[in-house]
Write an enzyme that holds these catalytic residues in place. Structure first.
Site, mmCIF file in Angstrom:
data_model
loop_
_atom_site.group_PDB
_atom_site.id
_atom_site.type_symbol
_atom_site.label_atom_id
_atom_site.label_comp_id
_atom_site.label_asym_id
_atom_site.label_seq_id
_atom_site.Cartn_x
_atom_site.Cartn_y
_atom_site.Cartn_z
ATOM 1 N N ASP A 100 -14.213 7.044 7.382
ATOM 2 C CA ASP A 100 -14.473 6.821 8.813
ATOM 3 C C ASP A 100 -15.429 7.842 9.441
ATOM 4 O O ASP A 100 -16.295 7.464 10.232
ATOM 5 C CB ASP A 100 -13.154 6.794 9.603
ATOM 6 N N HIS A 155 -13.622 -3.730 10.380
ATOM 7 C CA HIS A 155 -13.599 -4.720 9.304
ATOM 8 C C HIS A 155 -12.188 -5.267 9.107
ATOM 9 O O HIS A 155 -11.986 -6.458 8.881
ATOM 10 C CB HIS A 155 -14.113 -4.081 8.002
ATOM 11 N N ARG A 156 -11.179 -4.378 9.229
ATOM 12 C CA ARG A 156 -9.783 -4.796 9.074
ATOM 13 C C ARG A 156 -9.377 -5.715 10.228
ATOM 14 O O ARG A 156 -8.719 -6.729 10.033
ATOM 15 C CB ARG A 156 -8.901 -3.548 9.006
ATOM 16 N N PHE A 167 -9.373 7.532 8.862
ATOM 17 C CA PHE A 167 -9.083 8.055 7.526
ATOM 18 C C PHE A 167 -10.195 7.595 6.588
ATOM 19 O O PHE A 167 -11.078 6.838 6.970
ATOM 20 C CB PHE A 167 -7.704 7.589 7.042
ATOM 21 N N SER A 225 0.836 -1.199 0.000
ATOM 22 C CA SER A 225 0.000 0.000 0.000
ATOM 23 C C SER A 225 0.866 1.242 0.000
ATOM 24 O O SER A 225 1.973 1.238 0.552
ATOM 25 C CB SER A 225 -0.905 0.017 1.236
ATOM 26 N N LYS A 231 -3.466 3.553 6.066
ATOM 27 C CA LYS A 231 -3.655 2.099 6.018
ATOM 28 C C LYS A 231 -2.391 1.380 6.494
ATOM 29 O O LYS A 231 -2.462 0.418 7.263
ATOM 30 C CB LYS A 231 -4.000 1.686 4.583
ATOM 31 N N ASN A 281 -0.885 4.027 0.959
ATOM 32 C CA ASN A 281 -1.783 4.819 1.803
ATOM 33 C C ASN A 281 -1.210 4.821 3.226
ATOM 34 O O ASN A 281 -1.204 3.806 3.910
ATOM 35 C CB ASN A 281 -3.178 4.177 1.765
ATOM 36 N N ALA A 282 -0.731 5.992 3.666
ATOM 37 C CA ALA A 282 -0.042 6.082 4.961
ATOM 38 C C ALA A 282 -0.942 5.673 6.123
ATOM 39 O O ALA A 282 -0.500 5.003 7.059
ATOM 40 C CB ALA A 282 0.484 7.500 5.174
ATOM 41 N N ASP A 304 -7.623 -4.754 0.448
ATOM 42 C CA ASP A 304 -8.520 -3.987 -0.407
ATOM 43 C C ASP A 304 -9.793 -3.832 0.386
ATOM 44 O O ASP A 304 -10.403 -4.826 0.805
ATOM 45 C CB ASP A 304 -8.795 -4.677 -1.752
#
Length: 199
Positions: free
Chosen positions: A160, A185-186, A157, A13, A18, A15-16, A74
């Protein structure tokens, strides 16, 4: 299921937010974590039609480019009144500038235009571990809730600030990060991954 025996892992990724969240979830397992951005790996185009398909595509690309075990995520925001949109296109709704303020306004505008009073929504996360030899293991987590009337809160982020998890009256943007991480979810996808490959 293949167990993780490597001690170094690349998070596929750029995305910082994430990368930070995944790094925190992996911290107890003693893995040396580096991001695809740190390694200057290219971002593959997400051409699959499911969260797991895109996670596998990204993880395989990072594992092959780096020669390391790779973990890709994802995830997206799925709104019932919008037939599951933005879904796998969640990041694209934020545009080239990755402006999720714009993306959240689009969700609210399209919900209003739909005429539906249904505010049900979910965050979905697919996680894929890919080894340089091409082997993959994939997992999917989900949390259900509602779309807020307007974005609230500065934490987290992406979408959210617009998502209120079931059983709460605060958005993910208002909840303390530790509270979000415990149920997101993660986190749910990670529980499966850790039980299968790391525990």
């Amino acid at each position: 299921m293949r167990r993780v025996t490597e001690n170094k892992l690349v998070i596929a990724s750029h995305n910082a937010g994430k990368v930070r969240e995944i790094g925190a979830l992996l911290a107890p397992y003693g893995l040396d974590v580096v991001s695809a951005g740190d390694l200057d790996l290219p971002e593959p185009e997400e051409t699959e039609d499911s969260f797991i398909g895109n996670a596998e595509l990204k993880a395989r690309a990072a594992a092959q480019a780096s020669g390391l075990l790779a973990l890709a995520d994802d995830s997206g925001f799925a709104v019932d009144a919008l037939a599951g949109a933005p879904g796998i296109y969640s990041a694209r709704w934020a545009g080239p500038g990755k402006d999720f303020g714009i993306a959240m306004q689009r969700v609210l505008q399209e919900m209003a235009a739909s005429g539906s009073a249904d505010r049900s929504a979910a965050f979905i996360c697919a996680l894929t571990l890919a080894w340089p030899d091409g082997h993959v293991e994939s997992f999917e987590g989900r949390i259900d809730g509602q779309v807020a009337d307007a974005p609230r809160g500065q934490n987290g982020f992406g979408y959210d600030p617009l998502f209120i998890p079931s059983g709460y009256d605060q958005t993910f943007g208002e909840l303390e990060p530790a509270a979000k991480h415990a149920m997101s979810h993660r986190a749910r996808a990670f529980e499966q991954l850790i039980a299968a490959c790391l525990a």
